[in-house]
Scaffold this motif. Structure first.
Motif, PDB file in Angstrom:
ATOM      1  N   ALA B 289       0.841  -1.189   0.000  1.00 29.20           N
ATOM      2  CA  ALA B 289       0.000   0.000   0.000  1.00 29.20           C
ATOM      3  C   ALA B 289       0.879   1.242   0.000  1.00 29.20           C
ATOM      4  O   ALA B 289       2.077   1.176   0.297  1.00 29.20           O
ATOM      5  N   GLY B 290       0.276   2.368  -0.317  1.00 27.41           N
ATOM      6  CA  GLY B 290       1.027   3.622  -0.323  1.00 27.41           C
ATOM      7  C   GLY B 290       0.354   4.612  -1.251  1.00 27.41           C
ATOM      8  O   GLY B 290      -0.511   4.232  -2.034  1.00 27.41           O
ATOM      9  N   LEU B 291       0.744   5.866  -1.140  1.00 24.55           N
ATOM     10  CA  LEU B 291       0.166   6.873  -2.012  1.00 24.55           C
ATOM     11  C   LEU B 291       0.835   6.787  -3.377  1.00 24.55           C
ATOM     12  O   LEU B 291       1.853   6.127  -3.540  1.00 24.55           O
ATOM     13  N   MET B 292       0.252   7.486  -4.342  1.00 26.89           N
ATOM     14  CA  MET B 292       0.886   7.577  -5.660  1.00 26.89           C
ATOM     15  C   MET B 292       2.306   8.115  -5.491  1.00 26.89           C
ATOM     16  O   MET B 292       2.523   9.045  -4.732  1.00 26.89           O
ATOM     17  N   GLY B 293       3.234   7.521  -6.202  1.00 25.87           N
ATOM     18  CA  GLY B 293       4.591   8.033  -6.122  1.00 25.87           C
ATOM     19  C   GLY B 293       5.359   7.532  -4.921  1.00 25.87           C
ATOM     20  O   GLY B 293       6.455   8.004  -4.633  1.00 25.87           O
ATOM     21  N   ALA B 294       4.791   6.570  -4.193  1.00 28.26           N
ATOM     22  CA  ALA B 294       5.493   6.036  -3.017  1.00 28.26           C
ATOM     23  C   ALA B 294       6.616   5.102  -3.444  1.00 28.26           C
ATOM     24  O   ALA B 294       7.508   4.802  -2.660  1.00 28.26           O
ATOM     25  N   GLY B 295       6.571   4.647  -4.693  1.00 31.56           N
ATOM     26  CA  GLY B 295       7.663   3.822  -5.204  1.00 31.56           C
ATOM     27  C   GLY B 295       7.327   2.348  -5.292  1.00 31.56           C
ATOM     28  O   GLY B 295       8.229   1.527  -5.436  1.00 31.56           O
ATOM     29  N   ARG B 296       6.049   2.014  -5.264  1.00 28.95           N
ATOM     30  CA  ARG B 296       5.690   0.594  -5.281  1.00 28.95           C
ATOM     31  C   ARG B 296       5.954  -0.032  -6.644  1.00 28.95           C
ATOM     32  O   ARG B 296       6.550  -1.102  -6.744  1.00 28.95           O
ATOM     33  N   THR B 297       5.498   0.652  -7.713  1.00 24.10           N
ATOM     34  CA  THR B 297       5.749   0.128  -9.058  1.00 24.10           C
ATOM     35  C   THR B 297       7.249   0.131  -9.352  1.00 24.10           C
ATOM     36  O   THR B 297       7.777  -0.806  -9.948  1.00 24.10           O
ATOM     37  N   GLU B 298       7.931   1.188  -8.889  1.00 26.12           N
ATOM     38  CA  GLU B 298       9.385   1.267  -9.087  1.00 26.12           C
ATOM     39  C   GLU B 298      10.078   0.083  -8.415  1.00 26.12           C
ATOM     40  O   GLU B 298      11.009  -0.499  -8.965  1.00 26.12           O
ATOM     41  N   LEU B 299       9.594  -0.286  -7.223  1.00 24.09           N
ATOM     42  CA  LEU B 299      10.171  -1.432  -6.517  1.00 24.09           C
ATOM     43  C   LEU B 299       9.978  -2.701  -7.338  1.00 24.09           C
ATOM     44  O   LEU B 299      10.923  -3.485  -7.521  1.00 24.09           O
ATOM     45  N   ALA B 300       8.754  -2.884  -7.836  1.00 27.48           N
ATOM     46  CA  ALA B 300       8.478  -4.086  -8.623  1.00 27.48           C
ATOM     47  C   ALA B 300       9.370  -4.129  -9.856  1.00 27.48           C
ATOM     48  O   ALA B 300       9.959  -5.163 -10.177  1.00 27.48           O
ATOM     49  N   ARG B 301       9.505  -2.990 -10.523  1.00 27.17           N
ATOM     50  CA  ARG B 301      10.302  -2.972 -11.744  1.00 27.17           C
ATOM     51  C   ARG B 301      11.792  -3.181 -11.470  1.00 27.17           C
ATOM     52  O   ARG B 301      12.495  -3.816 -12.245  1.00 27.17           O
TER      53      ARG B 301
END
Lengths: 338, 501
Positions: B289-301
């Motif tokens: 979970a997290g707000l937009m721009g928290a880096g979740r997609t970046e972490l996955a990538r």
């Protein structure tokens, strides 16, 4: 599930397959239809047009070089790329083959191998420029197009390389008759087309060709080493350039450094008339062959009608517009979005 | 308040080859009203909007606009009438400025004028932006703006036509909660100015905040028009899907394995990620979970090697592995399902079989590189059955499937590859309510079969409903991992804003 239900289901599925087949193939059926109509038109105008001598020696033989180039570049275009270098690369490969064969006194088979290998190398260089230096295919192959043009002139010292009679049977590569009445050049074109069709539809590299052209990013994220395959695909296109160069030298009995520029656009035109999408992801080898034949039939027929060459060019332009526009209209009617 | 009818559509039908997209649909809109159209994907919302904005021609039906029968024959015609549409995919030119975008195609072209008058353009734009109380610089290049700001430009552009009807197609799908609030403020300004807004959204909880009425359509048919204050989200959902769907669920307690499948230590990247570490266990769903721009997609990538890492180690079953590119990740059995399926997940112009076997082609080919199509066909048919992908056959083109079924095709791809770890990035984005439920069931089933699942989601109810544990990120850092039984929306939001204040 009862047998009856199963039977009905398989029938429904069969029906779907049939309609899917019809939908998928209609573009090529139409292209083939146009080819036949054009052919019949010229035959009515001048019966000599349909003579086997004209068909094999005139139409088919004149398709061999452009046809081979178009087959190879079909792969590249299906990936969503383009190869502008195939024309001048044909000249460069022809010169290198000529020089090597004459200098080392090579036979027909070794000479052909040299041609195919050098052609493949040019393709690999294109692939590396695109994947390692990340140049757009248009720019990468524009660069190799110019470089190959220059190198062909440099290596040949601006003079044609003549295949003297020392090279026994070099002329028979294209002009001999392994099968009676069919020139070997034509045989090479059709065998090359069949091999290409098998590679495109039945093998891993063919599958990745479509995948990359459909969506390169998704293909990469699916674990496919897209860059490696792209180099291989451009290399594969290069092999056909090599073959085209060999056939060209055999037909002419010489390798000319200035011959080849412009071939790339004729090959690309054949691919497009054959229904392959410049956006990538769609295309067939048989379509490309039909496209190449449509152009050859037009040129030959117009010549027999004694229309000047200038007009042949204009009509070729019109045919490209009609072919692609007609395909667009058909797709829109069928509710396809491209 | 006296209501004046602005627009009414009656008996609208539209047929595409083989599909009846709309059948006798009606819809009306009053001045100063926000009227939502809801329905599952494929219900016909977009078709209706495209008819209203002149992109499609209706087969039958009547459109009355400001008391006159009109024929909206082209987008230009719609614009002249005063009907503007803001598409879900923004249609701005990223290299032009805000002002240039707003007035594109309407630059001053008086006789004798050769050069464009940018100063005048900027002034006009400034007046318009002020009127809408938008804080934007007319001279800024649009590509440099956030998605939310770009959307504001779209709205300003729509308003600049001085139209009476503004259609918004999924305007909040890529906005953060605070940006959504800002959008609502603008919509209220438009309302106050007497404009009618047609609002399309999958986020039903928004409807009660912003709409006056809600029209539900299902399978191309008109179902019902509800007054927002007199209805509830469950009622809307049940009308949409024709049955009741639970909203506030928690996962059934599953026995959690202690076997750690994936261990991530100290991942950082160039821009955002700082020292992210976590464990993923067999059979668990770890929500991010997290707000937009928290880096979740970046972490996955970064994890799957799609983007470079600057530090960090990854252990698979206790052994360190190097993941330099997506191909390494797939080899290690990690499958990534992007939030943008069409761009990063699917080959839309190819069929289901092609898509499903794409990651597993080496195992469907012999040593000479020839494809084995027969086994592929039967495996694909099995997985279509297992995931209940609704399609006439495995030869169907993926672009013809609904969002939910497309998502299932991506899942099928990774199941066929036999991935042990699945990373779902916003697994239900753009998927309608009924299909969402199915995707949830599928995720639970996959976890109970032993898959280790990372699920990134911006919807807290989804996170709470699905996750065994919840990892919360804020500005590139992992701020906490909470067990589901200890978690609630408040607690997650606290962690999600940890470094903000």
């Amino acid at each position: 599930m009862s047998e009856a239900v199963k039977a009905v289901e398989s029938e429904v599925e069969g029906g779907n397959r049939l309609s899917a087949f019809a939908k998928r193939e209609i573009g090529r059926v139409l292209a083939l239809g146009s080819l036949v109509v054009i052919f019949i038109f010229f035959t009515i105008m001048r019966p000599v047009f349909a003579s086997w001598e004209n068909v094999s020696g005139g139409i088919l033989m004149s398709t061999t070089v452009i046809g081979l180039l178009a087959i190879g570049t079909t792969f590249v275009i299906i990936t969503g790329g383009i190869d502008l270098s195939i024309g001048t690369a044909t000249a460069l490969v022809a010169i290198i083959v000529g020089k090597t064969v004459m200098a080392l006194d090579l036979g027909v088979v070794s000479g052909m191998i040299v041609g195919v290998v050098v052609g493949g190398l040019v393709g690999v260089i294109n692939g590396l420029l695109i994947t390692v230096l990340k140049l757009p295919p248009f720019i990468a192959t524009l660069a190799t197009m110019k470089a190959a043009q220059g190198l062909a002139l440099i290596v040949s010292d601006m003079k044609p390389v003549l295949f003297t009679t020392d090279v026994k049977g070099w002329d028979s590569i294209a002009q001999g008759n392994l099968i009676p009445k069919i020139p070997n050049g034509v045989l090479i074109l059709f065998v090359g087309a069949i091999i290409a069709a098998i590679i495109l539809n039945k093998t891993v590299i063919g599958r990745y060709t479509f995948a990359i052209g459909s969506n390169e990013a998704a293909t990469k994220l699916s674990g496919v080493k897209v860059n490696n395959w792209l180099v291989a695909i451009y290399g594969l296109g290069g092999l056909y350039v090599g073959m085209a160069a060999v056939v060209l030298t055999s037909r002419l009995g010489s390798a000319r450094p200035d011959l080849g520029l412009g071939y790339e656009l004729e090959a690309i035109a054949a691919v497009i008339i054959g229904g392959t999408s410049l956006l990538g992801g769609k295309g067939t080898i048989s379509g490309t062959i039909i496209g190449a034949l449509i152009m050859a039939v037009l040129v030959n027929g117009l010549r027999i009608l004694e229309l000047q060459q200038e007009w042949q060019y204009v009509i070729t332009g019109i045919v490209i517009v009609i072919a692609v526009w007609g395909d667009n209209v058909r797709r829109r009617r069928a509710g396809e979005t491209s | 308040m006296a209501t004046t009818q602005l627009l009414s559509l009656t008996g609208v039908s539209k047929e595409f080859p083989g599909v009846k997209a709309l059948n006798n649909v009606r819809f009306d809109l009053n001045e100063g009203e926000v009227h939502a159209i809801v329905g599952e994907n494929g219900a016909g919302k977009s078709t209706l909007m495209k008819i209203l904005s002149g992109i499609y021609k209706k087969d039958t039906g009547d459109i009355v606009y400001k008391g006159n029968h009109v024929n909206v024959s082209s987008p230009l015609e719609a614009q002249k009438l005063g009907i503007s549409i803001i598409h879900q995919e923004l249609n701005l030119m990223p290299d032009l400025t805000v002002a240039q975008n707003i007035f594109i195609g309407r630059e001053d072209r008086r006789k004798g004028r050769v050069f464009l008058d940018n100063a005048k353009l900027n002034k006009a734009a400034k007046e318009l932006l002020d009127e809408l109380e938008l804080v934007l610089d007319p001279k800024q290049i649009v590509g440099e703006l956030t998605i939310a700001k770009q959307q504001m430009v779209e709205i300003a552009k729509a308003v600049s036509y001085r139209g009476q009807v503004i259609i918004m197609d999924e305007p909040t799908s890529s906005l953060t909660p605070s940006e959504t609030e800002a959008l609502f403020k603008i919509i209220r300004t438009l309302k106050a100015a007497g404009k009618g807004v047609v609002y399309i959204s999958h986020r039903l909880e928004e409807l009660s905040k912003i709409t006056d009425r809600i029209t539900v359509i299902r399978d191309g048919e008109y179902v019902k028009t509800l007054t927002t204050t007199e209805t509830s989200i469950p009622e809307v959902i049940s009308l949409m899907v024709g049955r009741k769907v639970d909203q506030d669920q928690r996962p059934e307690a599953r026995p959690l394995s202690n076997e750690i499948v994936l261990k991530v230590e100290g991942i950082s990247d160039l821009n955002l990620l700082r020292d992210v570490s976590f464990d993923l266990r067999k059979g668990e769903i770890l929500g991010f979970a997290g707000l937009m721009g928290a880096g979740r997609t970046e972490l996955a990538r970064a994890l799957i090697g799609a983007d470079p890492k600057t530090a960090g180690k990854i252990f698979l079953h206790g052994n360190e592995i190097k993941i330099k590119n997506p191909s390494d990740a797939v080899k290690a059995g990690i499958g990534y399902l992007s939030e943008d399926r069409k761009k990063y997940g699917l080959l839309l112009i190819q069929n289901i079989t092609f898509n499903v076997i794409l990651s597993s082609i080496p195992s469907f080919s012999n040593k000479f590189g020839f494809l084995k199509t027969k086994p592929a066909g039967s495996i694909v048919r099995d997985v279509i059955k297992k995931l209940s992908i609704r399609t006439p056959s495995e030869n169907q083109y993926v672009k013809n499937l609904s969002g939910g079924n497309q998502q299932k095709v991506v899942i099928a791809k990774w199941l066929t590859r036999d991935c042990e770890i699945l990373i779902f990035d916003e697994p239900t984005r753009g998927i309608d309510v009924g299909a969402k439920d199915e995707i949830y069931k599928l995720l639970t089933k996959l976890a109970s079969e032993g898959k280790a699942i990372i699920m990134i989601s911006s919807e807290l109810p989804e996170i709470l409903r699905m996750s065994d544990r919840i990892a919360v990120m804020c500005e590139g850092k992992l701020t906490g991992i909470i067990d589901n039984k200890d978690a609630d929306q408040n607690k997650i939001m606290q962690y999600a804003t940890k470094f903000r204040d």
